[in-house]
Design a protein around this motif. Structure first.
Motif, PDB file in Angstrom:
ATOM      1  N   ALA A   1     -32.815  11.356  15.746  1.00 46.52           N
ATOM      2  CA  ALA A   1     -32.419  10.216  14.726  1.00 46.52           C
ATOM      3  C   ALA A   1     -32.766   8.854  14.958  1.00 46.52           C
ATOM      4  O   ALA A   1     -31.984   7.689  14.678  1.00 46.52           O
ATOM      5  CB  ALA A   1     -30.803  10.688  14.816  1.00 46.52           C
ATOM      6  N   GLU A   2     -32.765   8.648  16.606  1.00 46.53           N
ATOM      7  CA  GLU A   2     -33.531   7.973  16.936  1.00 46.53           C
ATOM      8  C   GLU A   2     -34.659   7.074  16.983  1.00 46.53           C
ATOM      9  O   GLU A   2     -35.084   6.820  17.596  1.00 46.53           O
ATOM     10  CB  GLU A   2     -33.332   7.856  18.960  1.00 46.53           C
ATOM     11  N   ASN A   3     -35.531   7.668  16.104  1.00 45.53           N
ATOM     12  CA  ASN A   3     -36.679   7.221  15.004  1.00 45.53           C
ATOM     13  C   ASN A   3     -36.371   5.266  15.143  1.00 45.53           C
ATOM     14  O   ASN A   3     -36.170   4.736  14.568  1.00 45.53           O
ATOM     15  CB  ASN A   3     -36.895   7.292  13.839  1.00 45.53           C
ATOM     16  N   ALA A   4     -37.353   4.728  15.792  1.00 44.29           N
ATOM     17  CA  ALA A   4     -36.492   3.449  15.829  1.00 44.29           C
ATOM     18  C   ALA A   4     -37.598   2.634  15.145  1.00 44.29           C
ATOM     19  O   ALA A   4     -37.151   1.800  14.708  1.00 44.29           O
ATOM     20  CB  ALA A   4     -36.872   2.968  18.093  1.00 44.29           C
ATOM     21  N   VAL A   5     -38.977   3.236  14.843  1.00 42.78           N
ATOM     22  CA  VAL A   5     -39.229   3.208  13.488  1.00 42.78           C
ATOM     23  C   VAL A   5     -38.644   2.529  12.076  1.00 42.78           C
ATOM     24  O   VAL A   5     -38.784   1.724  11.475  1.00 42.78           O
ATOM     25  CB  VAL A   5     -41.372   2.751  13.732  1.00 42.78           C
TER      26      VAL A   5
ATOM     27  N   ASP B   1     -56.790  -3.070   9.466  1.00 45.48           N
ATOM     28  CA  ASP B   1     -57.797  -1.970   9.980  1.00 45.48           C
ATOM     29  C   ASP B   1     -56.472  -2.513  11.774  1.00 45.48           C
ATOM     30  O   ASP B   1     -57.503  -1.750  13.184  1.00 45.48           O
ATOM     31  CB  ASP B   1     -58.592  -2.174  10.729  1.00 45.48           C
ATOM     32  N   GLY B   2     -55.483  -2.684  11.740  1.00 48.22           N
ATOM     33  CA  GLY B   2     -54.234  -2.843  13.238  1.00 48.22           C
ATOM     34  C   GLY B   2     -53.817  -2.115  14.003  1.00 48.22           C
ATOM     35  O   GLY B   2     -53.848  -0.625  13.101  1.00 48.22           O
ATOM     36  N   PRO B   3     -53.650  -1.572  14.718  1.00 54.60           N
ATOM     37  CA  PRO B   3     -53.146  -1.251  15.400  1.00 54.60           C
ATOM     38  C   PRO B   3     -51.592  -0.712  15.423  1.00 54.60           C
ATOM     39  O   PRO B   3     -50.809  -0.130  16.352  1.00 54.60           O
ATOM     40  CB  PRO B   3     -53.548  -0.940  17.079  1.00 54.60           C
ATOM     41  N   VAL B   4     -51.721  -0.631  14.682  1.00 52.20           N
ATOM     42  CA  VAL B   4     -50.004   0.066  13.649  1.00 52.20           C
ATOM     43  C   VAL B   4     -49.088   0.478  13.989  1.00 52.20           C
ATOM     44  O   VAL B   4     -48.086   0.953  14.513  1.00 52.20           O
ATOM     45  CB  VAL B   4     -49.639  -0.885  12.087  1.00 52.20           C
ATOM     46  N   ASP B   5     -50.069   1.699  14.546  1.00 53.13           N
ATOM     47  CA  ASP B   5     -49.989   3.052  15.307  1.00 53.13           C
ATOM     48  C   ASP B   5     -48.734   2.657  16.445  1.00 53.13           C
ATOM     49  O   ASP B   5     -48.556   3.613  17.042  1.00 53.13           O
ATOM     50  CB  ASP B   5     -50.735   4.328  14.821  1.00 53.13           C
ATOM     51  N   GLU B   6     -49.157   1.739  17.713  1.00 50.75           N
ATOM     52  CA  GLU B   6     -48.669   1.491  18.789  1.00 50.75           C
ATOM     53  C   GLU B   6     -47.530   2.199  18.594  1.00 50.75           C
ATOM     54  O   GLU B   6     -46.432   1.844  19.383  1.00 50.75           O
ATOM     55  CB  GLU B   6     -49.549   0.343  19.131  1.00 50.75           C
ATOM     56  N   LEU B   7     -46.510   1.245  17.599  1.00 47.44           N
ATOM     57  CA  LEU B   7     -45.357   1.264  17.632  1.00 47.44           C
ATOM     58  C   LEU B   7     -44.852   2.450  17.799  1.00 47.44           C
ATOM     59  O   LEU B   7     -43.109   2.567  17.342  1.00 47.44           O
ATOM     60  CB  LEU B   7     -45.441   0.201  16.209  1.00 47.44           C
ATOM     61  N   LEU B   8     -45.601   3.293  17.384  1.00 50.85           N
ATOM     62  CA  LEU B   8     -44.770   5.142  17.336  1.00 50.85           C
ATOM     63  C   LEU B   8     -44.867   5.786  18.724  1.00 50.85           C
ATOM     64  O   LEU B   8     -44.345   6.651  18.778  1.00 50.85           O
ATOM     65  CB  LEU B   8     -45.910   5.594  16.932  1.00 50.85           C
ATOM     66  N   ASP B   9     -45.216   4.502  20.221  1.00 49.69           N
ATOM     67  CA  ASP B   9     -45.091   4.912  21.161  1.00 49.69           C
ATOM     68  C   ASP B   9     -44.569   4.656  21.422  1.00 49.69           C
ATOM     69  O   ASP B   9     -42.917   3.651  22.055  1.00 49.69           O
ATOM     70  CB  ASP B   9     -45.440   4.055  22.072  1.00 49.69           C
ATOM     71  N   ARG B  10     -43.211   6.201  21.546  1.00 55.90           N
ATOM     72  CA  ARG B  10     -41.241   5.975  21.798  1.00 55.90           C
ATOM     73  C   ARG B  10     -41.700   5.375  23.642  1.00 55.90           C
ATOM     74  O   ARG B  10     -39.865   5.107  23.818  1.00 55.90           O
ATOM     75  CB  ARG B  10     -40.800   6.908  21.865  1.00 55.90           C
ATOM     76  N   SER B  11     -41.844   5.361  24.224  1.00 59.97           N
ATOM     77  CA  SER B  11     -41.481   4.717  25.772  1.00 59.97           C
ATOM     78  C   SER B  11     -41.932   3.130  25.719  1.00 59.97           C
ATOM     79  O   SER B  11     -41.688   2.274  26.268  1.00 59.97           O
ATOM     80  CB  SER B  11     -43.046   4.933  26.462  1.00 59.97           C
TER      81      SER B  11
ATOM     82  N   PHE C   1     -41.435   1.367  22.687  1.00 61.51           N
ATOM     83  CA  PHE C   1     -40.175   0.668  21.463  1.00 61.51           C
ATOM     84  C   PHE C   1     -39.548   2.039  21.171  1.00 61.51           C
ATOM     85  O   PHE C   1     -39.409   3.054  20.229  1.00 61.51           O
ATOM     86  CB  PHE C   1     -41.544   0.924  20.599  1.00 61.51           C
ATOM     87  N   ARG C   2     -38.339   1.478  22.029  1.00 60.75           N
ATOM     88  CA  ARG C   2     -37.350   3.004  22.335  1.00 60.75           C
ATOM     89  C   ARG C   2     -36.063   2.765  21.179  1.00 60.75           C
ATOM     90  O   ARG C   2     -35.881   3.679  20.864  1.00 60.75           O
ATOM     91  CB  ARG C   2     -36.551   2.758  23.544  1.00 60.75           C
TER      92      ARG C   2
END
Length: 719
Positions: free
Chosen positions: A341-345, A365-375, A377-378
């Motif tokens: 439930a705390e899926n920040a993205v 081609d940007g590193p958009v997957d960095e937003l998946l780092d929960r540490s 982006f909480r």
């Protein structure tokens, strides 16, 4: 509104298309009579279009309009359509791969009962638009999208629609797209029905004091300032007549940006407005306002969060196939039904602002997957703040296939941070460029103007004095006079450091048939009188034509002071004597002259107008003063004396009337000072227009605003 009556509006568990107005699954739009089909929501703040994403408003009639007001309304529709077509393009509301928008009847306490808005079984205040059926409670149960929104707008009996939602939900964009749909619908109806379809006009509520002006008076004044169509003689009266006859619908934005006391007064004043109204506000402010005053008969619709599946589809549709792995991973996270439930993205991308920023900040081609780092982006706020912090840099980063930005990302961010901090400190969202001279210390600017004017204007005046009387006294008093004159010019420039009202007088406002004829008449009467009388008093009187030459300035000053040019000539010696009282009297009843061009007026248009018109008129005033005395000196002394006087008059009068009192010049000088002190661009107005085209600012009449309130807040906090 209060919680709906039982049976009126179902709970949130129902599908938004389960009842009432239903979407055609094959066409992507509606096929009810009078609706606009093929539209959906997408873009930088909440955005819509589909198969019919380009608005072409044509008002071809086979018969002449039944009323002159109909012709004015048709022209206003053309101008408003061109204005918001361009603005929607800048906001990227009209691109393909739309992001759907959804709305439901709000359950917040912001309006009355739904039956009060639909007036079912009662008397409707507004008849449905031609070809649109009455809006009913049954049609509202399931909510809907933009096509349904137009049907509700066109069929609502109360004519009062309130669009609410949380910050960055896409409320303003929804209003813009509803406006474009309303214009497109108006263009499609028959000429006989067109007079019954109002022209939607989007205005900001900032600057309205309901204690001073009624809603109709205020709206008529805003229309007069923002559209040259109403700059002609009787233009304000035409605007008022359009409003009172229901030929204009008011789309009003920014209710949440004014103080609480004014919000309640505005809502109360809008009760009696004769036009259909669409009011846009953040939900929180709307609830607070409703505790003091409610818009009678209003239907409150709330913009719904973007669904994860819609966000994922929108993001992937804009990418090459197959999509890059980073984007595929982000989409998978959005579509993961088992994500915590705390899926920040997913929470952050529930609003169109974050989705638009995501596409702006990250390239294909940007590193958009960095937003998946929960540490890192909480929370959703952390994701949104990260996107906001990179929005300016992304807008000014060179991209292949696009012109290289004129400003570096560092310069752009530094400038926008400074502007955001200043606006926040002043408690406003409106960037009034004519208030910029008050942003810096005025002493450096005053000293610079003093020195330059004393040297440039003082040298010819000293040469004139020395030529007439080459004495030691002249050698002393000449430089002192130049210093004193420079001080007068600098003091006039210093006055603009205090916020000034924005004058809107244009060429045709000053040089009207009435003022021109008045000036010519005054010139001929005085010139002829002197030509007849002076030979009787002096045997060596100049020839007859001489008196017509030297009395030209009298006709010129008459032209200015009988119209709207007294503000310019007021600083010229001799030309303005005794004219102040006359001007005050004329100003009260003066009506603007007809104009040929019809367009909306933006901030840069108004700035250029002040640079070009008022500067030139100041120089013309100087030439008038030169003609006032110069020919007499030529006749009585010699050509050099007359020429030096003419140059002196042009420089000093031009400095006082055209430069020192010119808001645009003061803004340009302040931009130079800001460049030295803060590192902002020297051509500040050019930068602001460039930022608008990069979707960071927007134009509302003659003022700029940050495209998103959250962006201003974030930039101001970082400053």
């Amino acid at each position: 509104m209060t919680v709906p009556d039982s049976g009126e509006i179902p709970g949130d568990g129902e599908s938004p298309h389960s009842g009432g107005i239903r979407e055609n699954a094959h066409s992507g739009g509606m096929h009810r009579s009078g609706e606009v089909s093929g539209n959906a929501f997408h873009g930088p703040t909440a955005f819509q279009v589909g198969a019919h994403n380009t608005l072409n408003v044509h008002h071809h009639t086979t018969t002449a309009p039944a009323s002159p007001l109909d012709a004015t309304a048709d022209e206003l529709a053309r101008v408003v359509g061109a204005q918001w077509q361009e603005e929607a393009g800048l906001r990227r509301l009209l691109e393909p791969a739309p992001l759907p928008v959804r709305w439901r009847v709000s359950e917040r306490s912001v309006a009355g009962r739904v039956v009060g808005a639909t007036a079912e079984g009662g008397r409707a205040r507004f008849a449905p638009l031609p070809g649109v059926g009455p809006t009913t409670r049954a049609q509202l149960r399931g909510g809907g999208g933009l096509p349904e929104l137009h049907a509700v707008y066109g069929g609502l009996a109360s004519g009062r629609l309130l669009l609410v939602g949380p910050p960055a939900a896409g409320k303003t964009a929804a209003a813009v797209l509803l406006l474009l749909d309303a214009l497109a619908y108006r263009a499609r109806v028959t000429p006989a029905d067109r007079a019954r379809v109002p022209v939607p006009v989007l205005l900001s509520l900032d600057g309205w004091d309901p204690a001073e002006d009624s809603a109709t008076d205020w709206a008529a004044g805003r229309l007069t300032r923002e559209y040259t169509l109403f700059h002609g003689r009787g233009g304000r009266d035409r605007a008022r007549a359009l409003l009172e006859s229901g030929r204009i619908a008011l789309f009003l934005d920014g209710l949440d940006e004014v103080t609480g006391r004014l919000r309640g007064a505005m809502v109360s004043a809008l009760e009696g407005a004769p036009a259909r109204i669409v009011l846009v506000s953040r939900a929180r402010e709307a609830v607070l306002t409703a505790k003091k005053a409610r818009l009678g008969g209003a239907l409150a619709l709330e913009i719904q969060p973007v669904r994860p599946a819609d966000a994922a589809a929108y993001l992937l549709n804009r990418l090459p196939s197959p999509p890059p792995p980073a984007w595929r991973a982000l989409a998978d996270r959005l579509l993961d039904e088992h994500a915590p439930a705390e899926n920040a993205v997913a929470a952050a991308l529930a609003n169109p602002l974050a989705i638009a920023l995501l596409r702006d900040v990250y390239r294909d081609d940007g590193p958009v997957d960095e937003l998946l780092d929960r540490s890192r982006f909480r929370t959703a706020a952390a994701v949104e703040n990260h996107l906001l912090d990179h929005a300016v840099t992304a807008a000014y980063t060179p991209r292949p296939g696009h012109p290289r930005p004129r400003y570096s990302p560092e310069t752009a961010e530094r400038t926008l941070r400074h502007i955001a901090a200043r606006l926040t400190r002043d408690g406003t969202r409106d960037l009034r460029w004519w208030h910029i001279p008050g942003w810096t210390r005025r002493r450096p600017r005053v000293i610079a103007v003093w020195i330059v004017s004393a040297v440039v204007c003082g040298v010819p005046s000293f040469l004139l004095a020395w030529h007439i009387a080459p004495t030691p006294v002249t050698a002393v008093l000449g430089p002192l006079g130049a210093v004193g004159g420079g001080w007068a010019v600098s003091r006039r420039a210093a006055e603009l450091s205090v916020p000034q009202p924005l004058s809107s007088a244009g060429w045709r406002d000053i040089f009207t048939w009435g003022t021109v004829l008045s000036g010519i008449g005054q010139w001929l009467v005085v010139g002829t009188g002197l030509g007849l009388v002076m030979p009787m008093l002096n045997d060596h009187s100049p020839p007859f034509w001489f008196w017509y030459l030297i009395t030209l300035p009298i006709g010129y000053s008459e032209l200015l002071v009988t119209g709207r040019g007294y503000e310019i000539v007021a600083r010229a010696p001799f030309l303005s004597l005794g004219a102040g009282g006359r001007y005050d009297k004329v100003r009260e009843g003066y009506a603007r002259p007809p104009v040929v061009d019809t367009r909306s007026v933006g901030p840069r248009d108004v700035w250029r107008h002040h640079i070009r018109l008022r500067l030139l008129l100041g120089l013309l005033t100087g030439w008038a003063l030169g003609l006032y005395v110069g020919p007499i000196l030529v006749w009585t002394q010699n050509l050099l004396s007359g020429a030096l006087f003419a140059v002196t008059a042009v420089l000093w009068t031009g400095a006082l009337a055209g430069l020192a009192g010119n808001l645009a010049v003061a803004t340009a000088l302040t931009a130079v000072q800001l460049h030295a002190e803060e590192g902002t661009p020297v051509r500040l107005m050019h930068f602001l227009e460039d930022a608008r085209r990069r979707n960071l600012l927007r134009a509302t009449g003659p003022v700029y605003q940050f495209r998103h309130a959250r962006l201003q807040e974030r930039l101001a906090a970082r400053e």
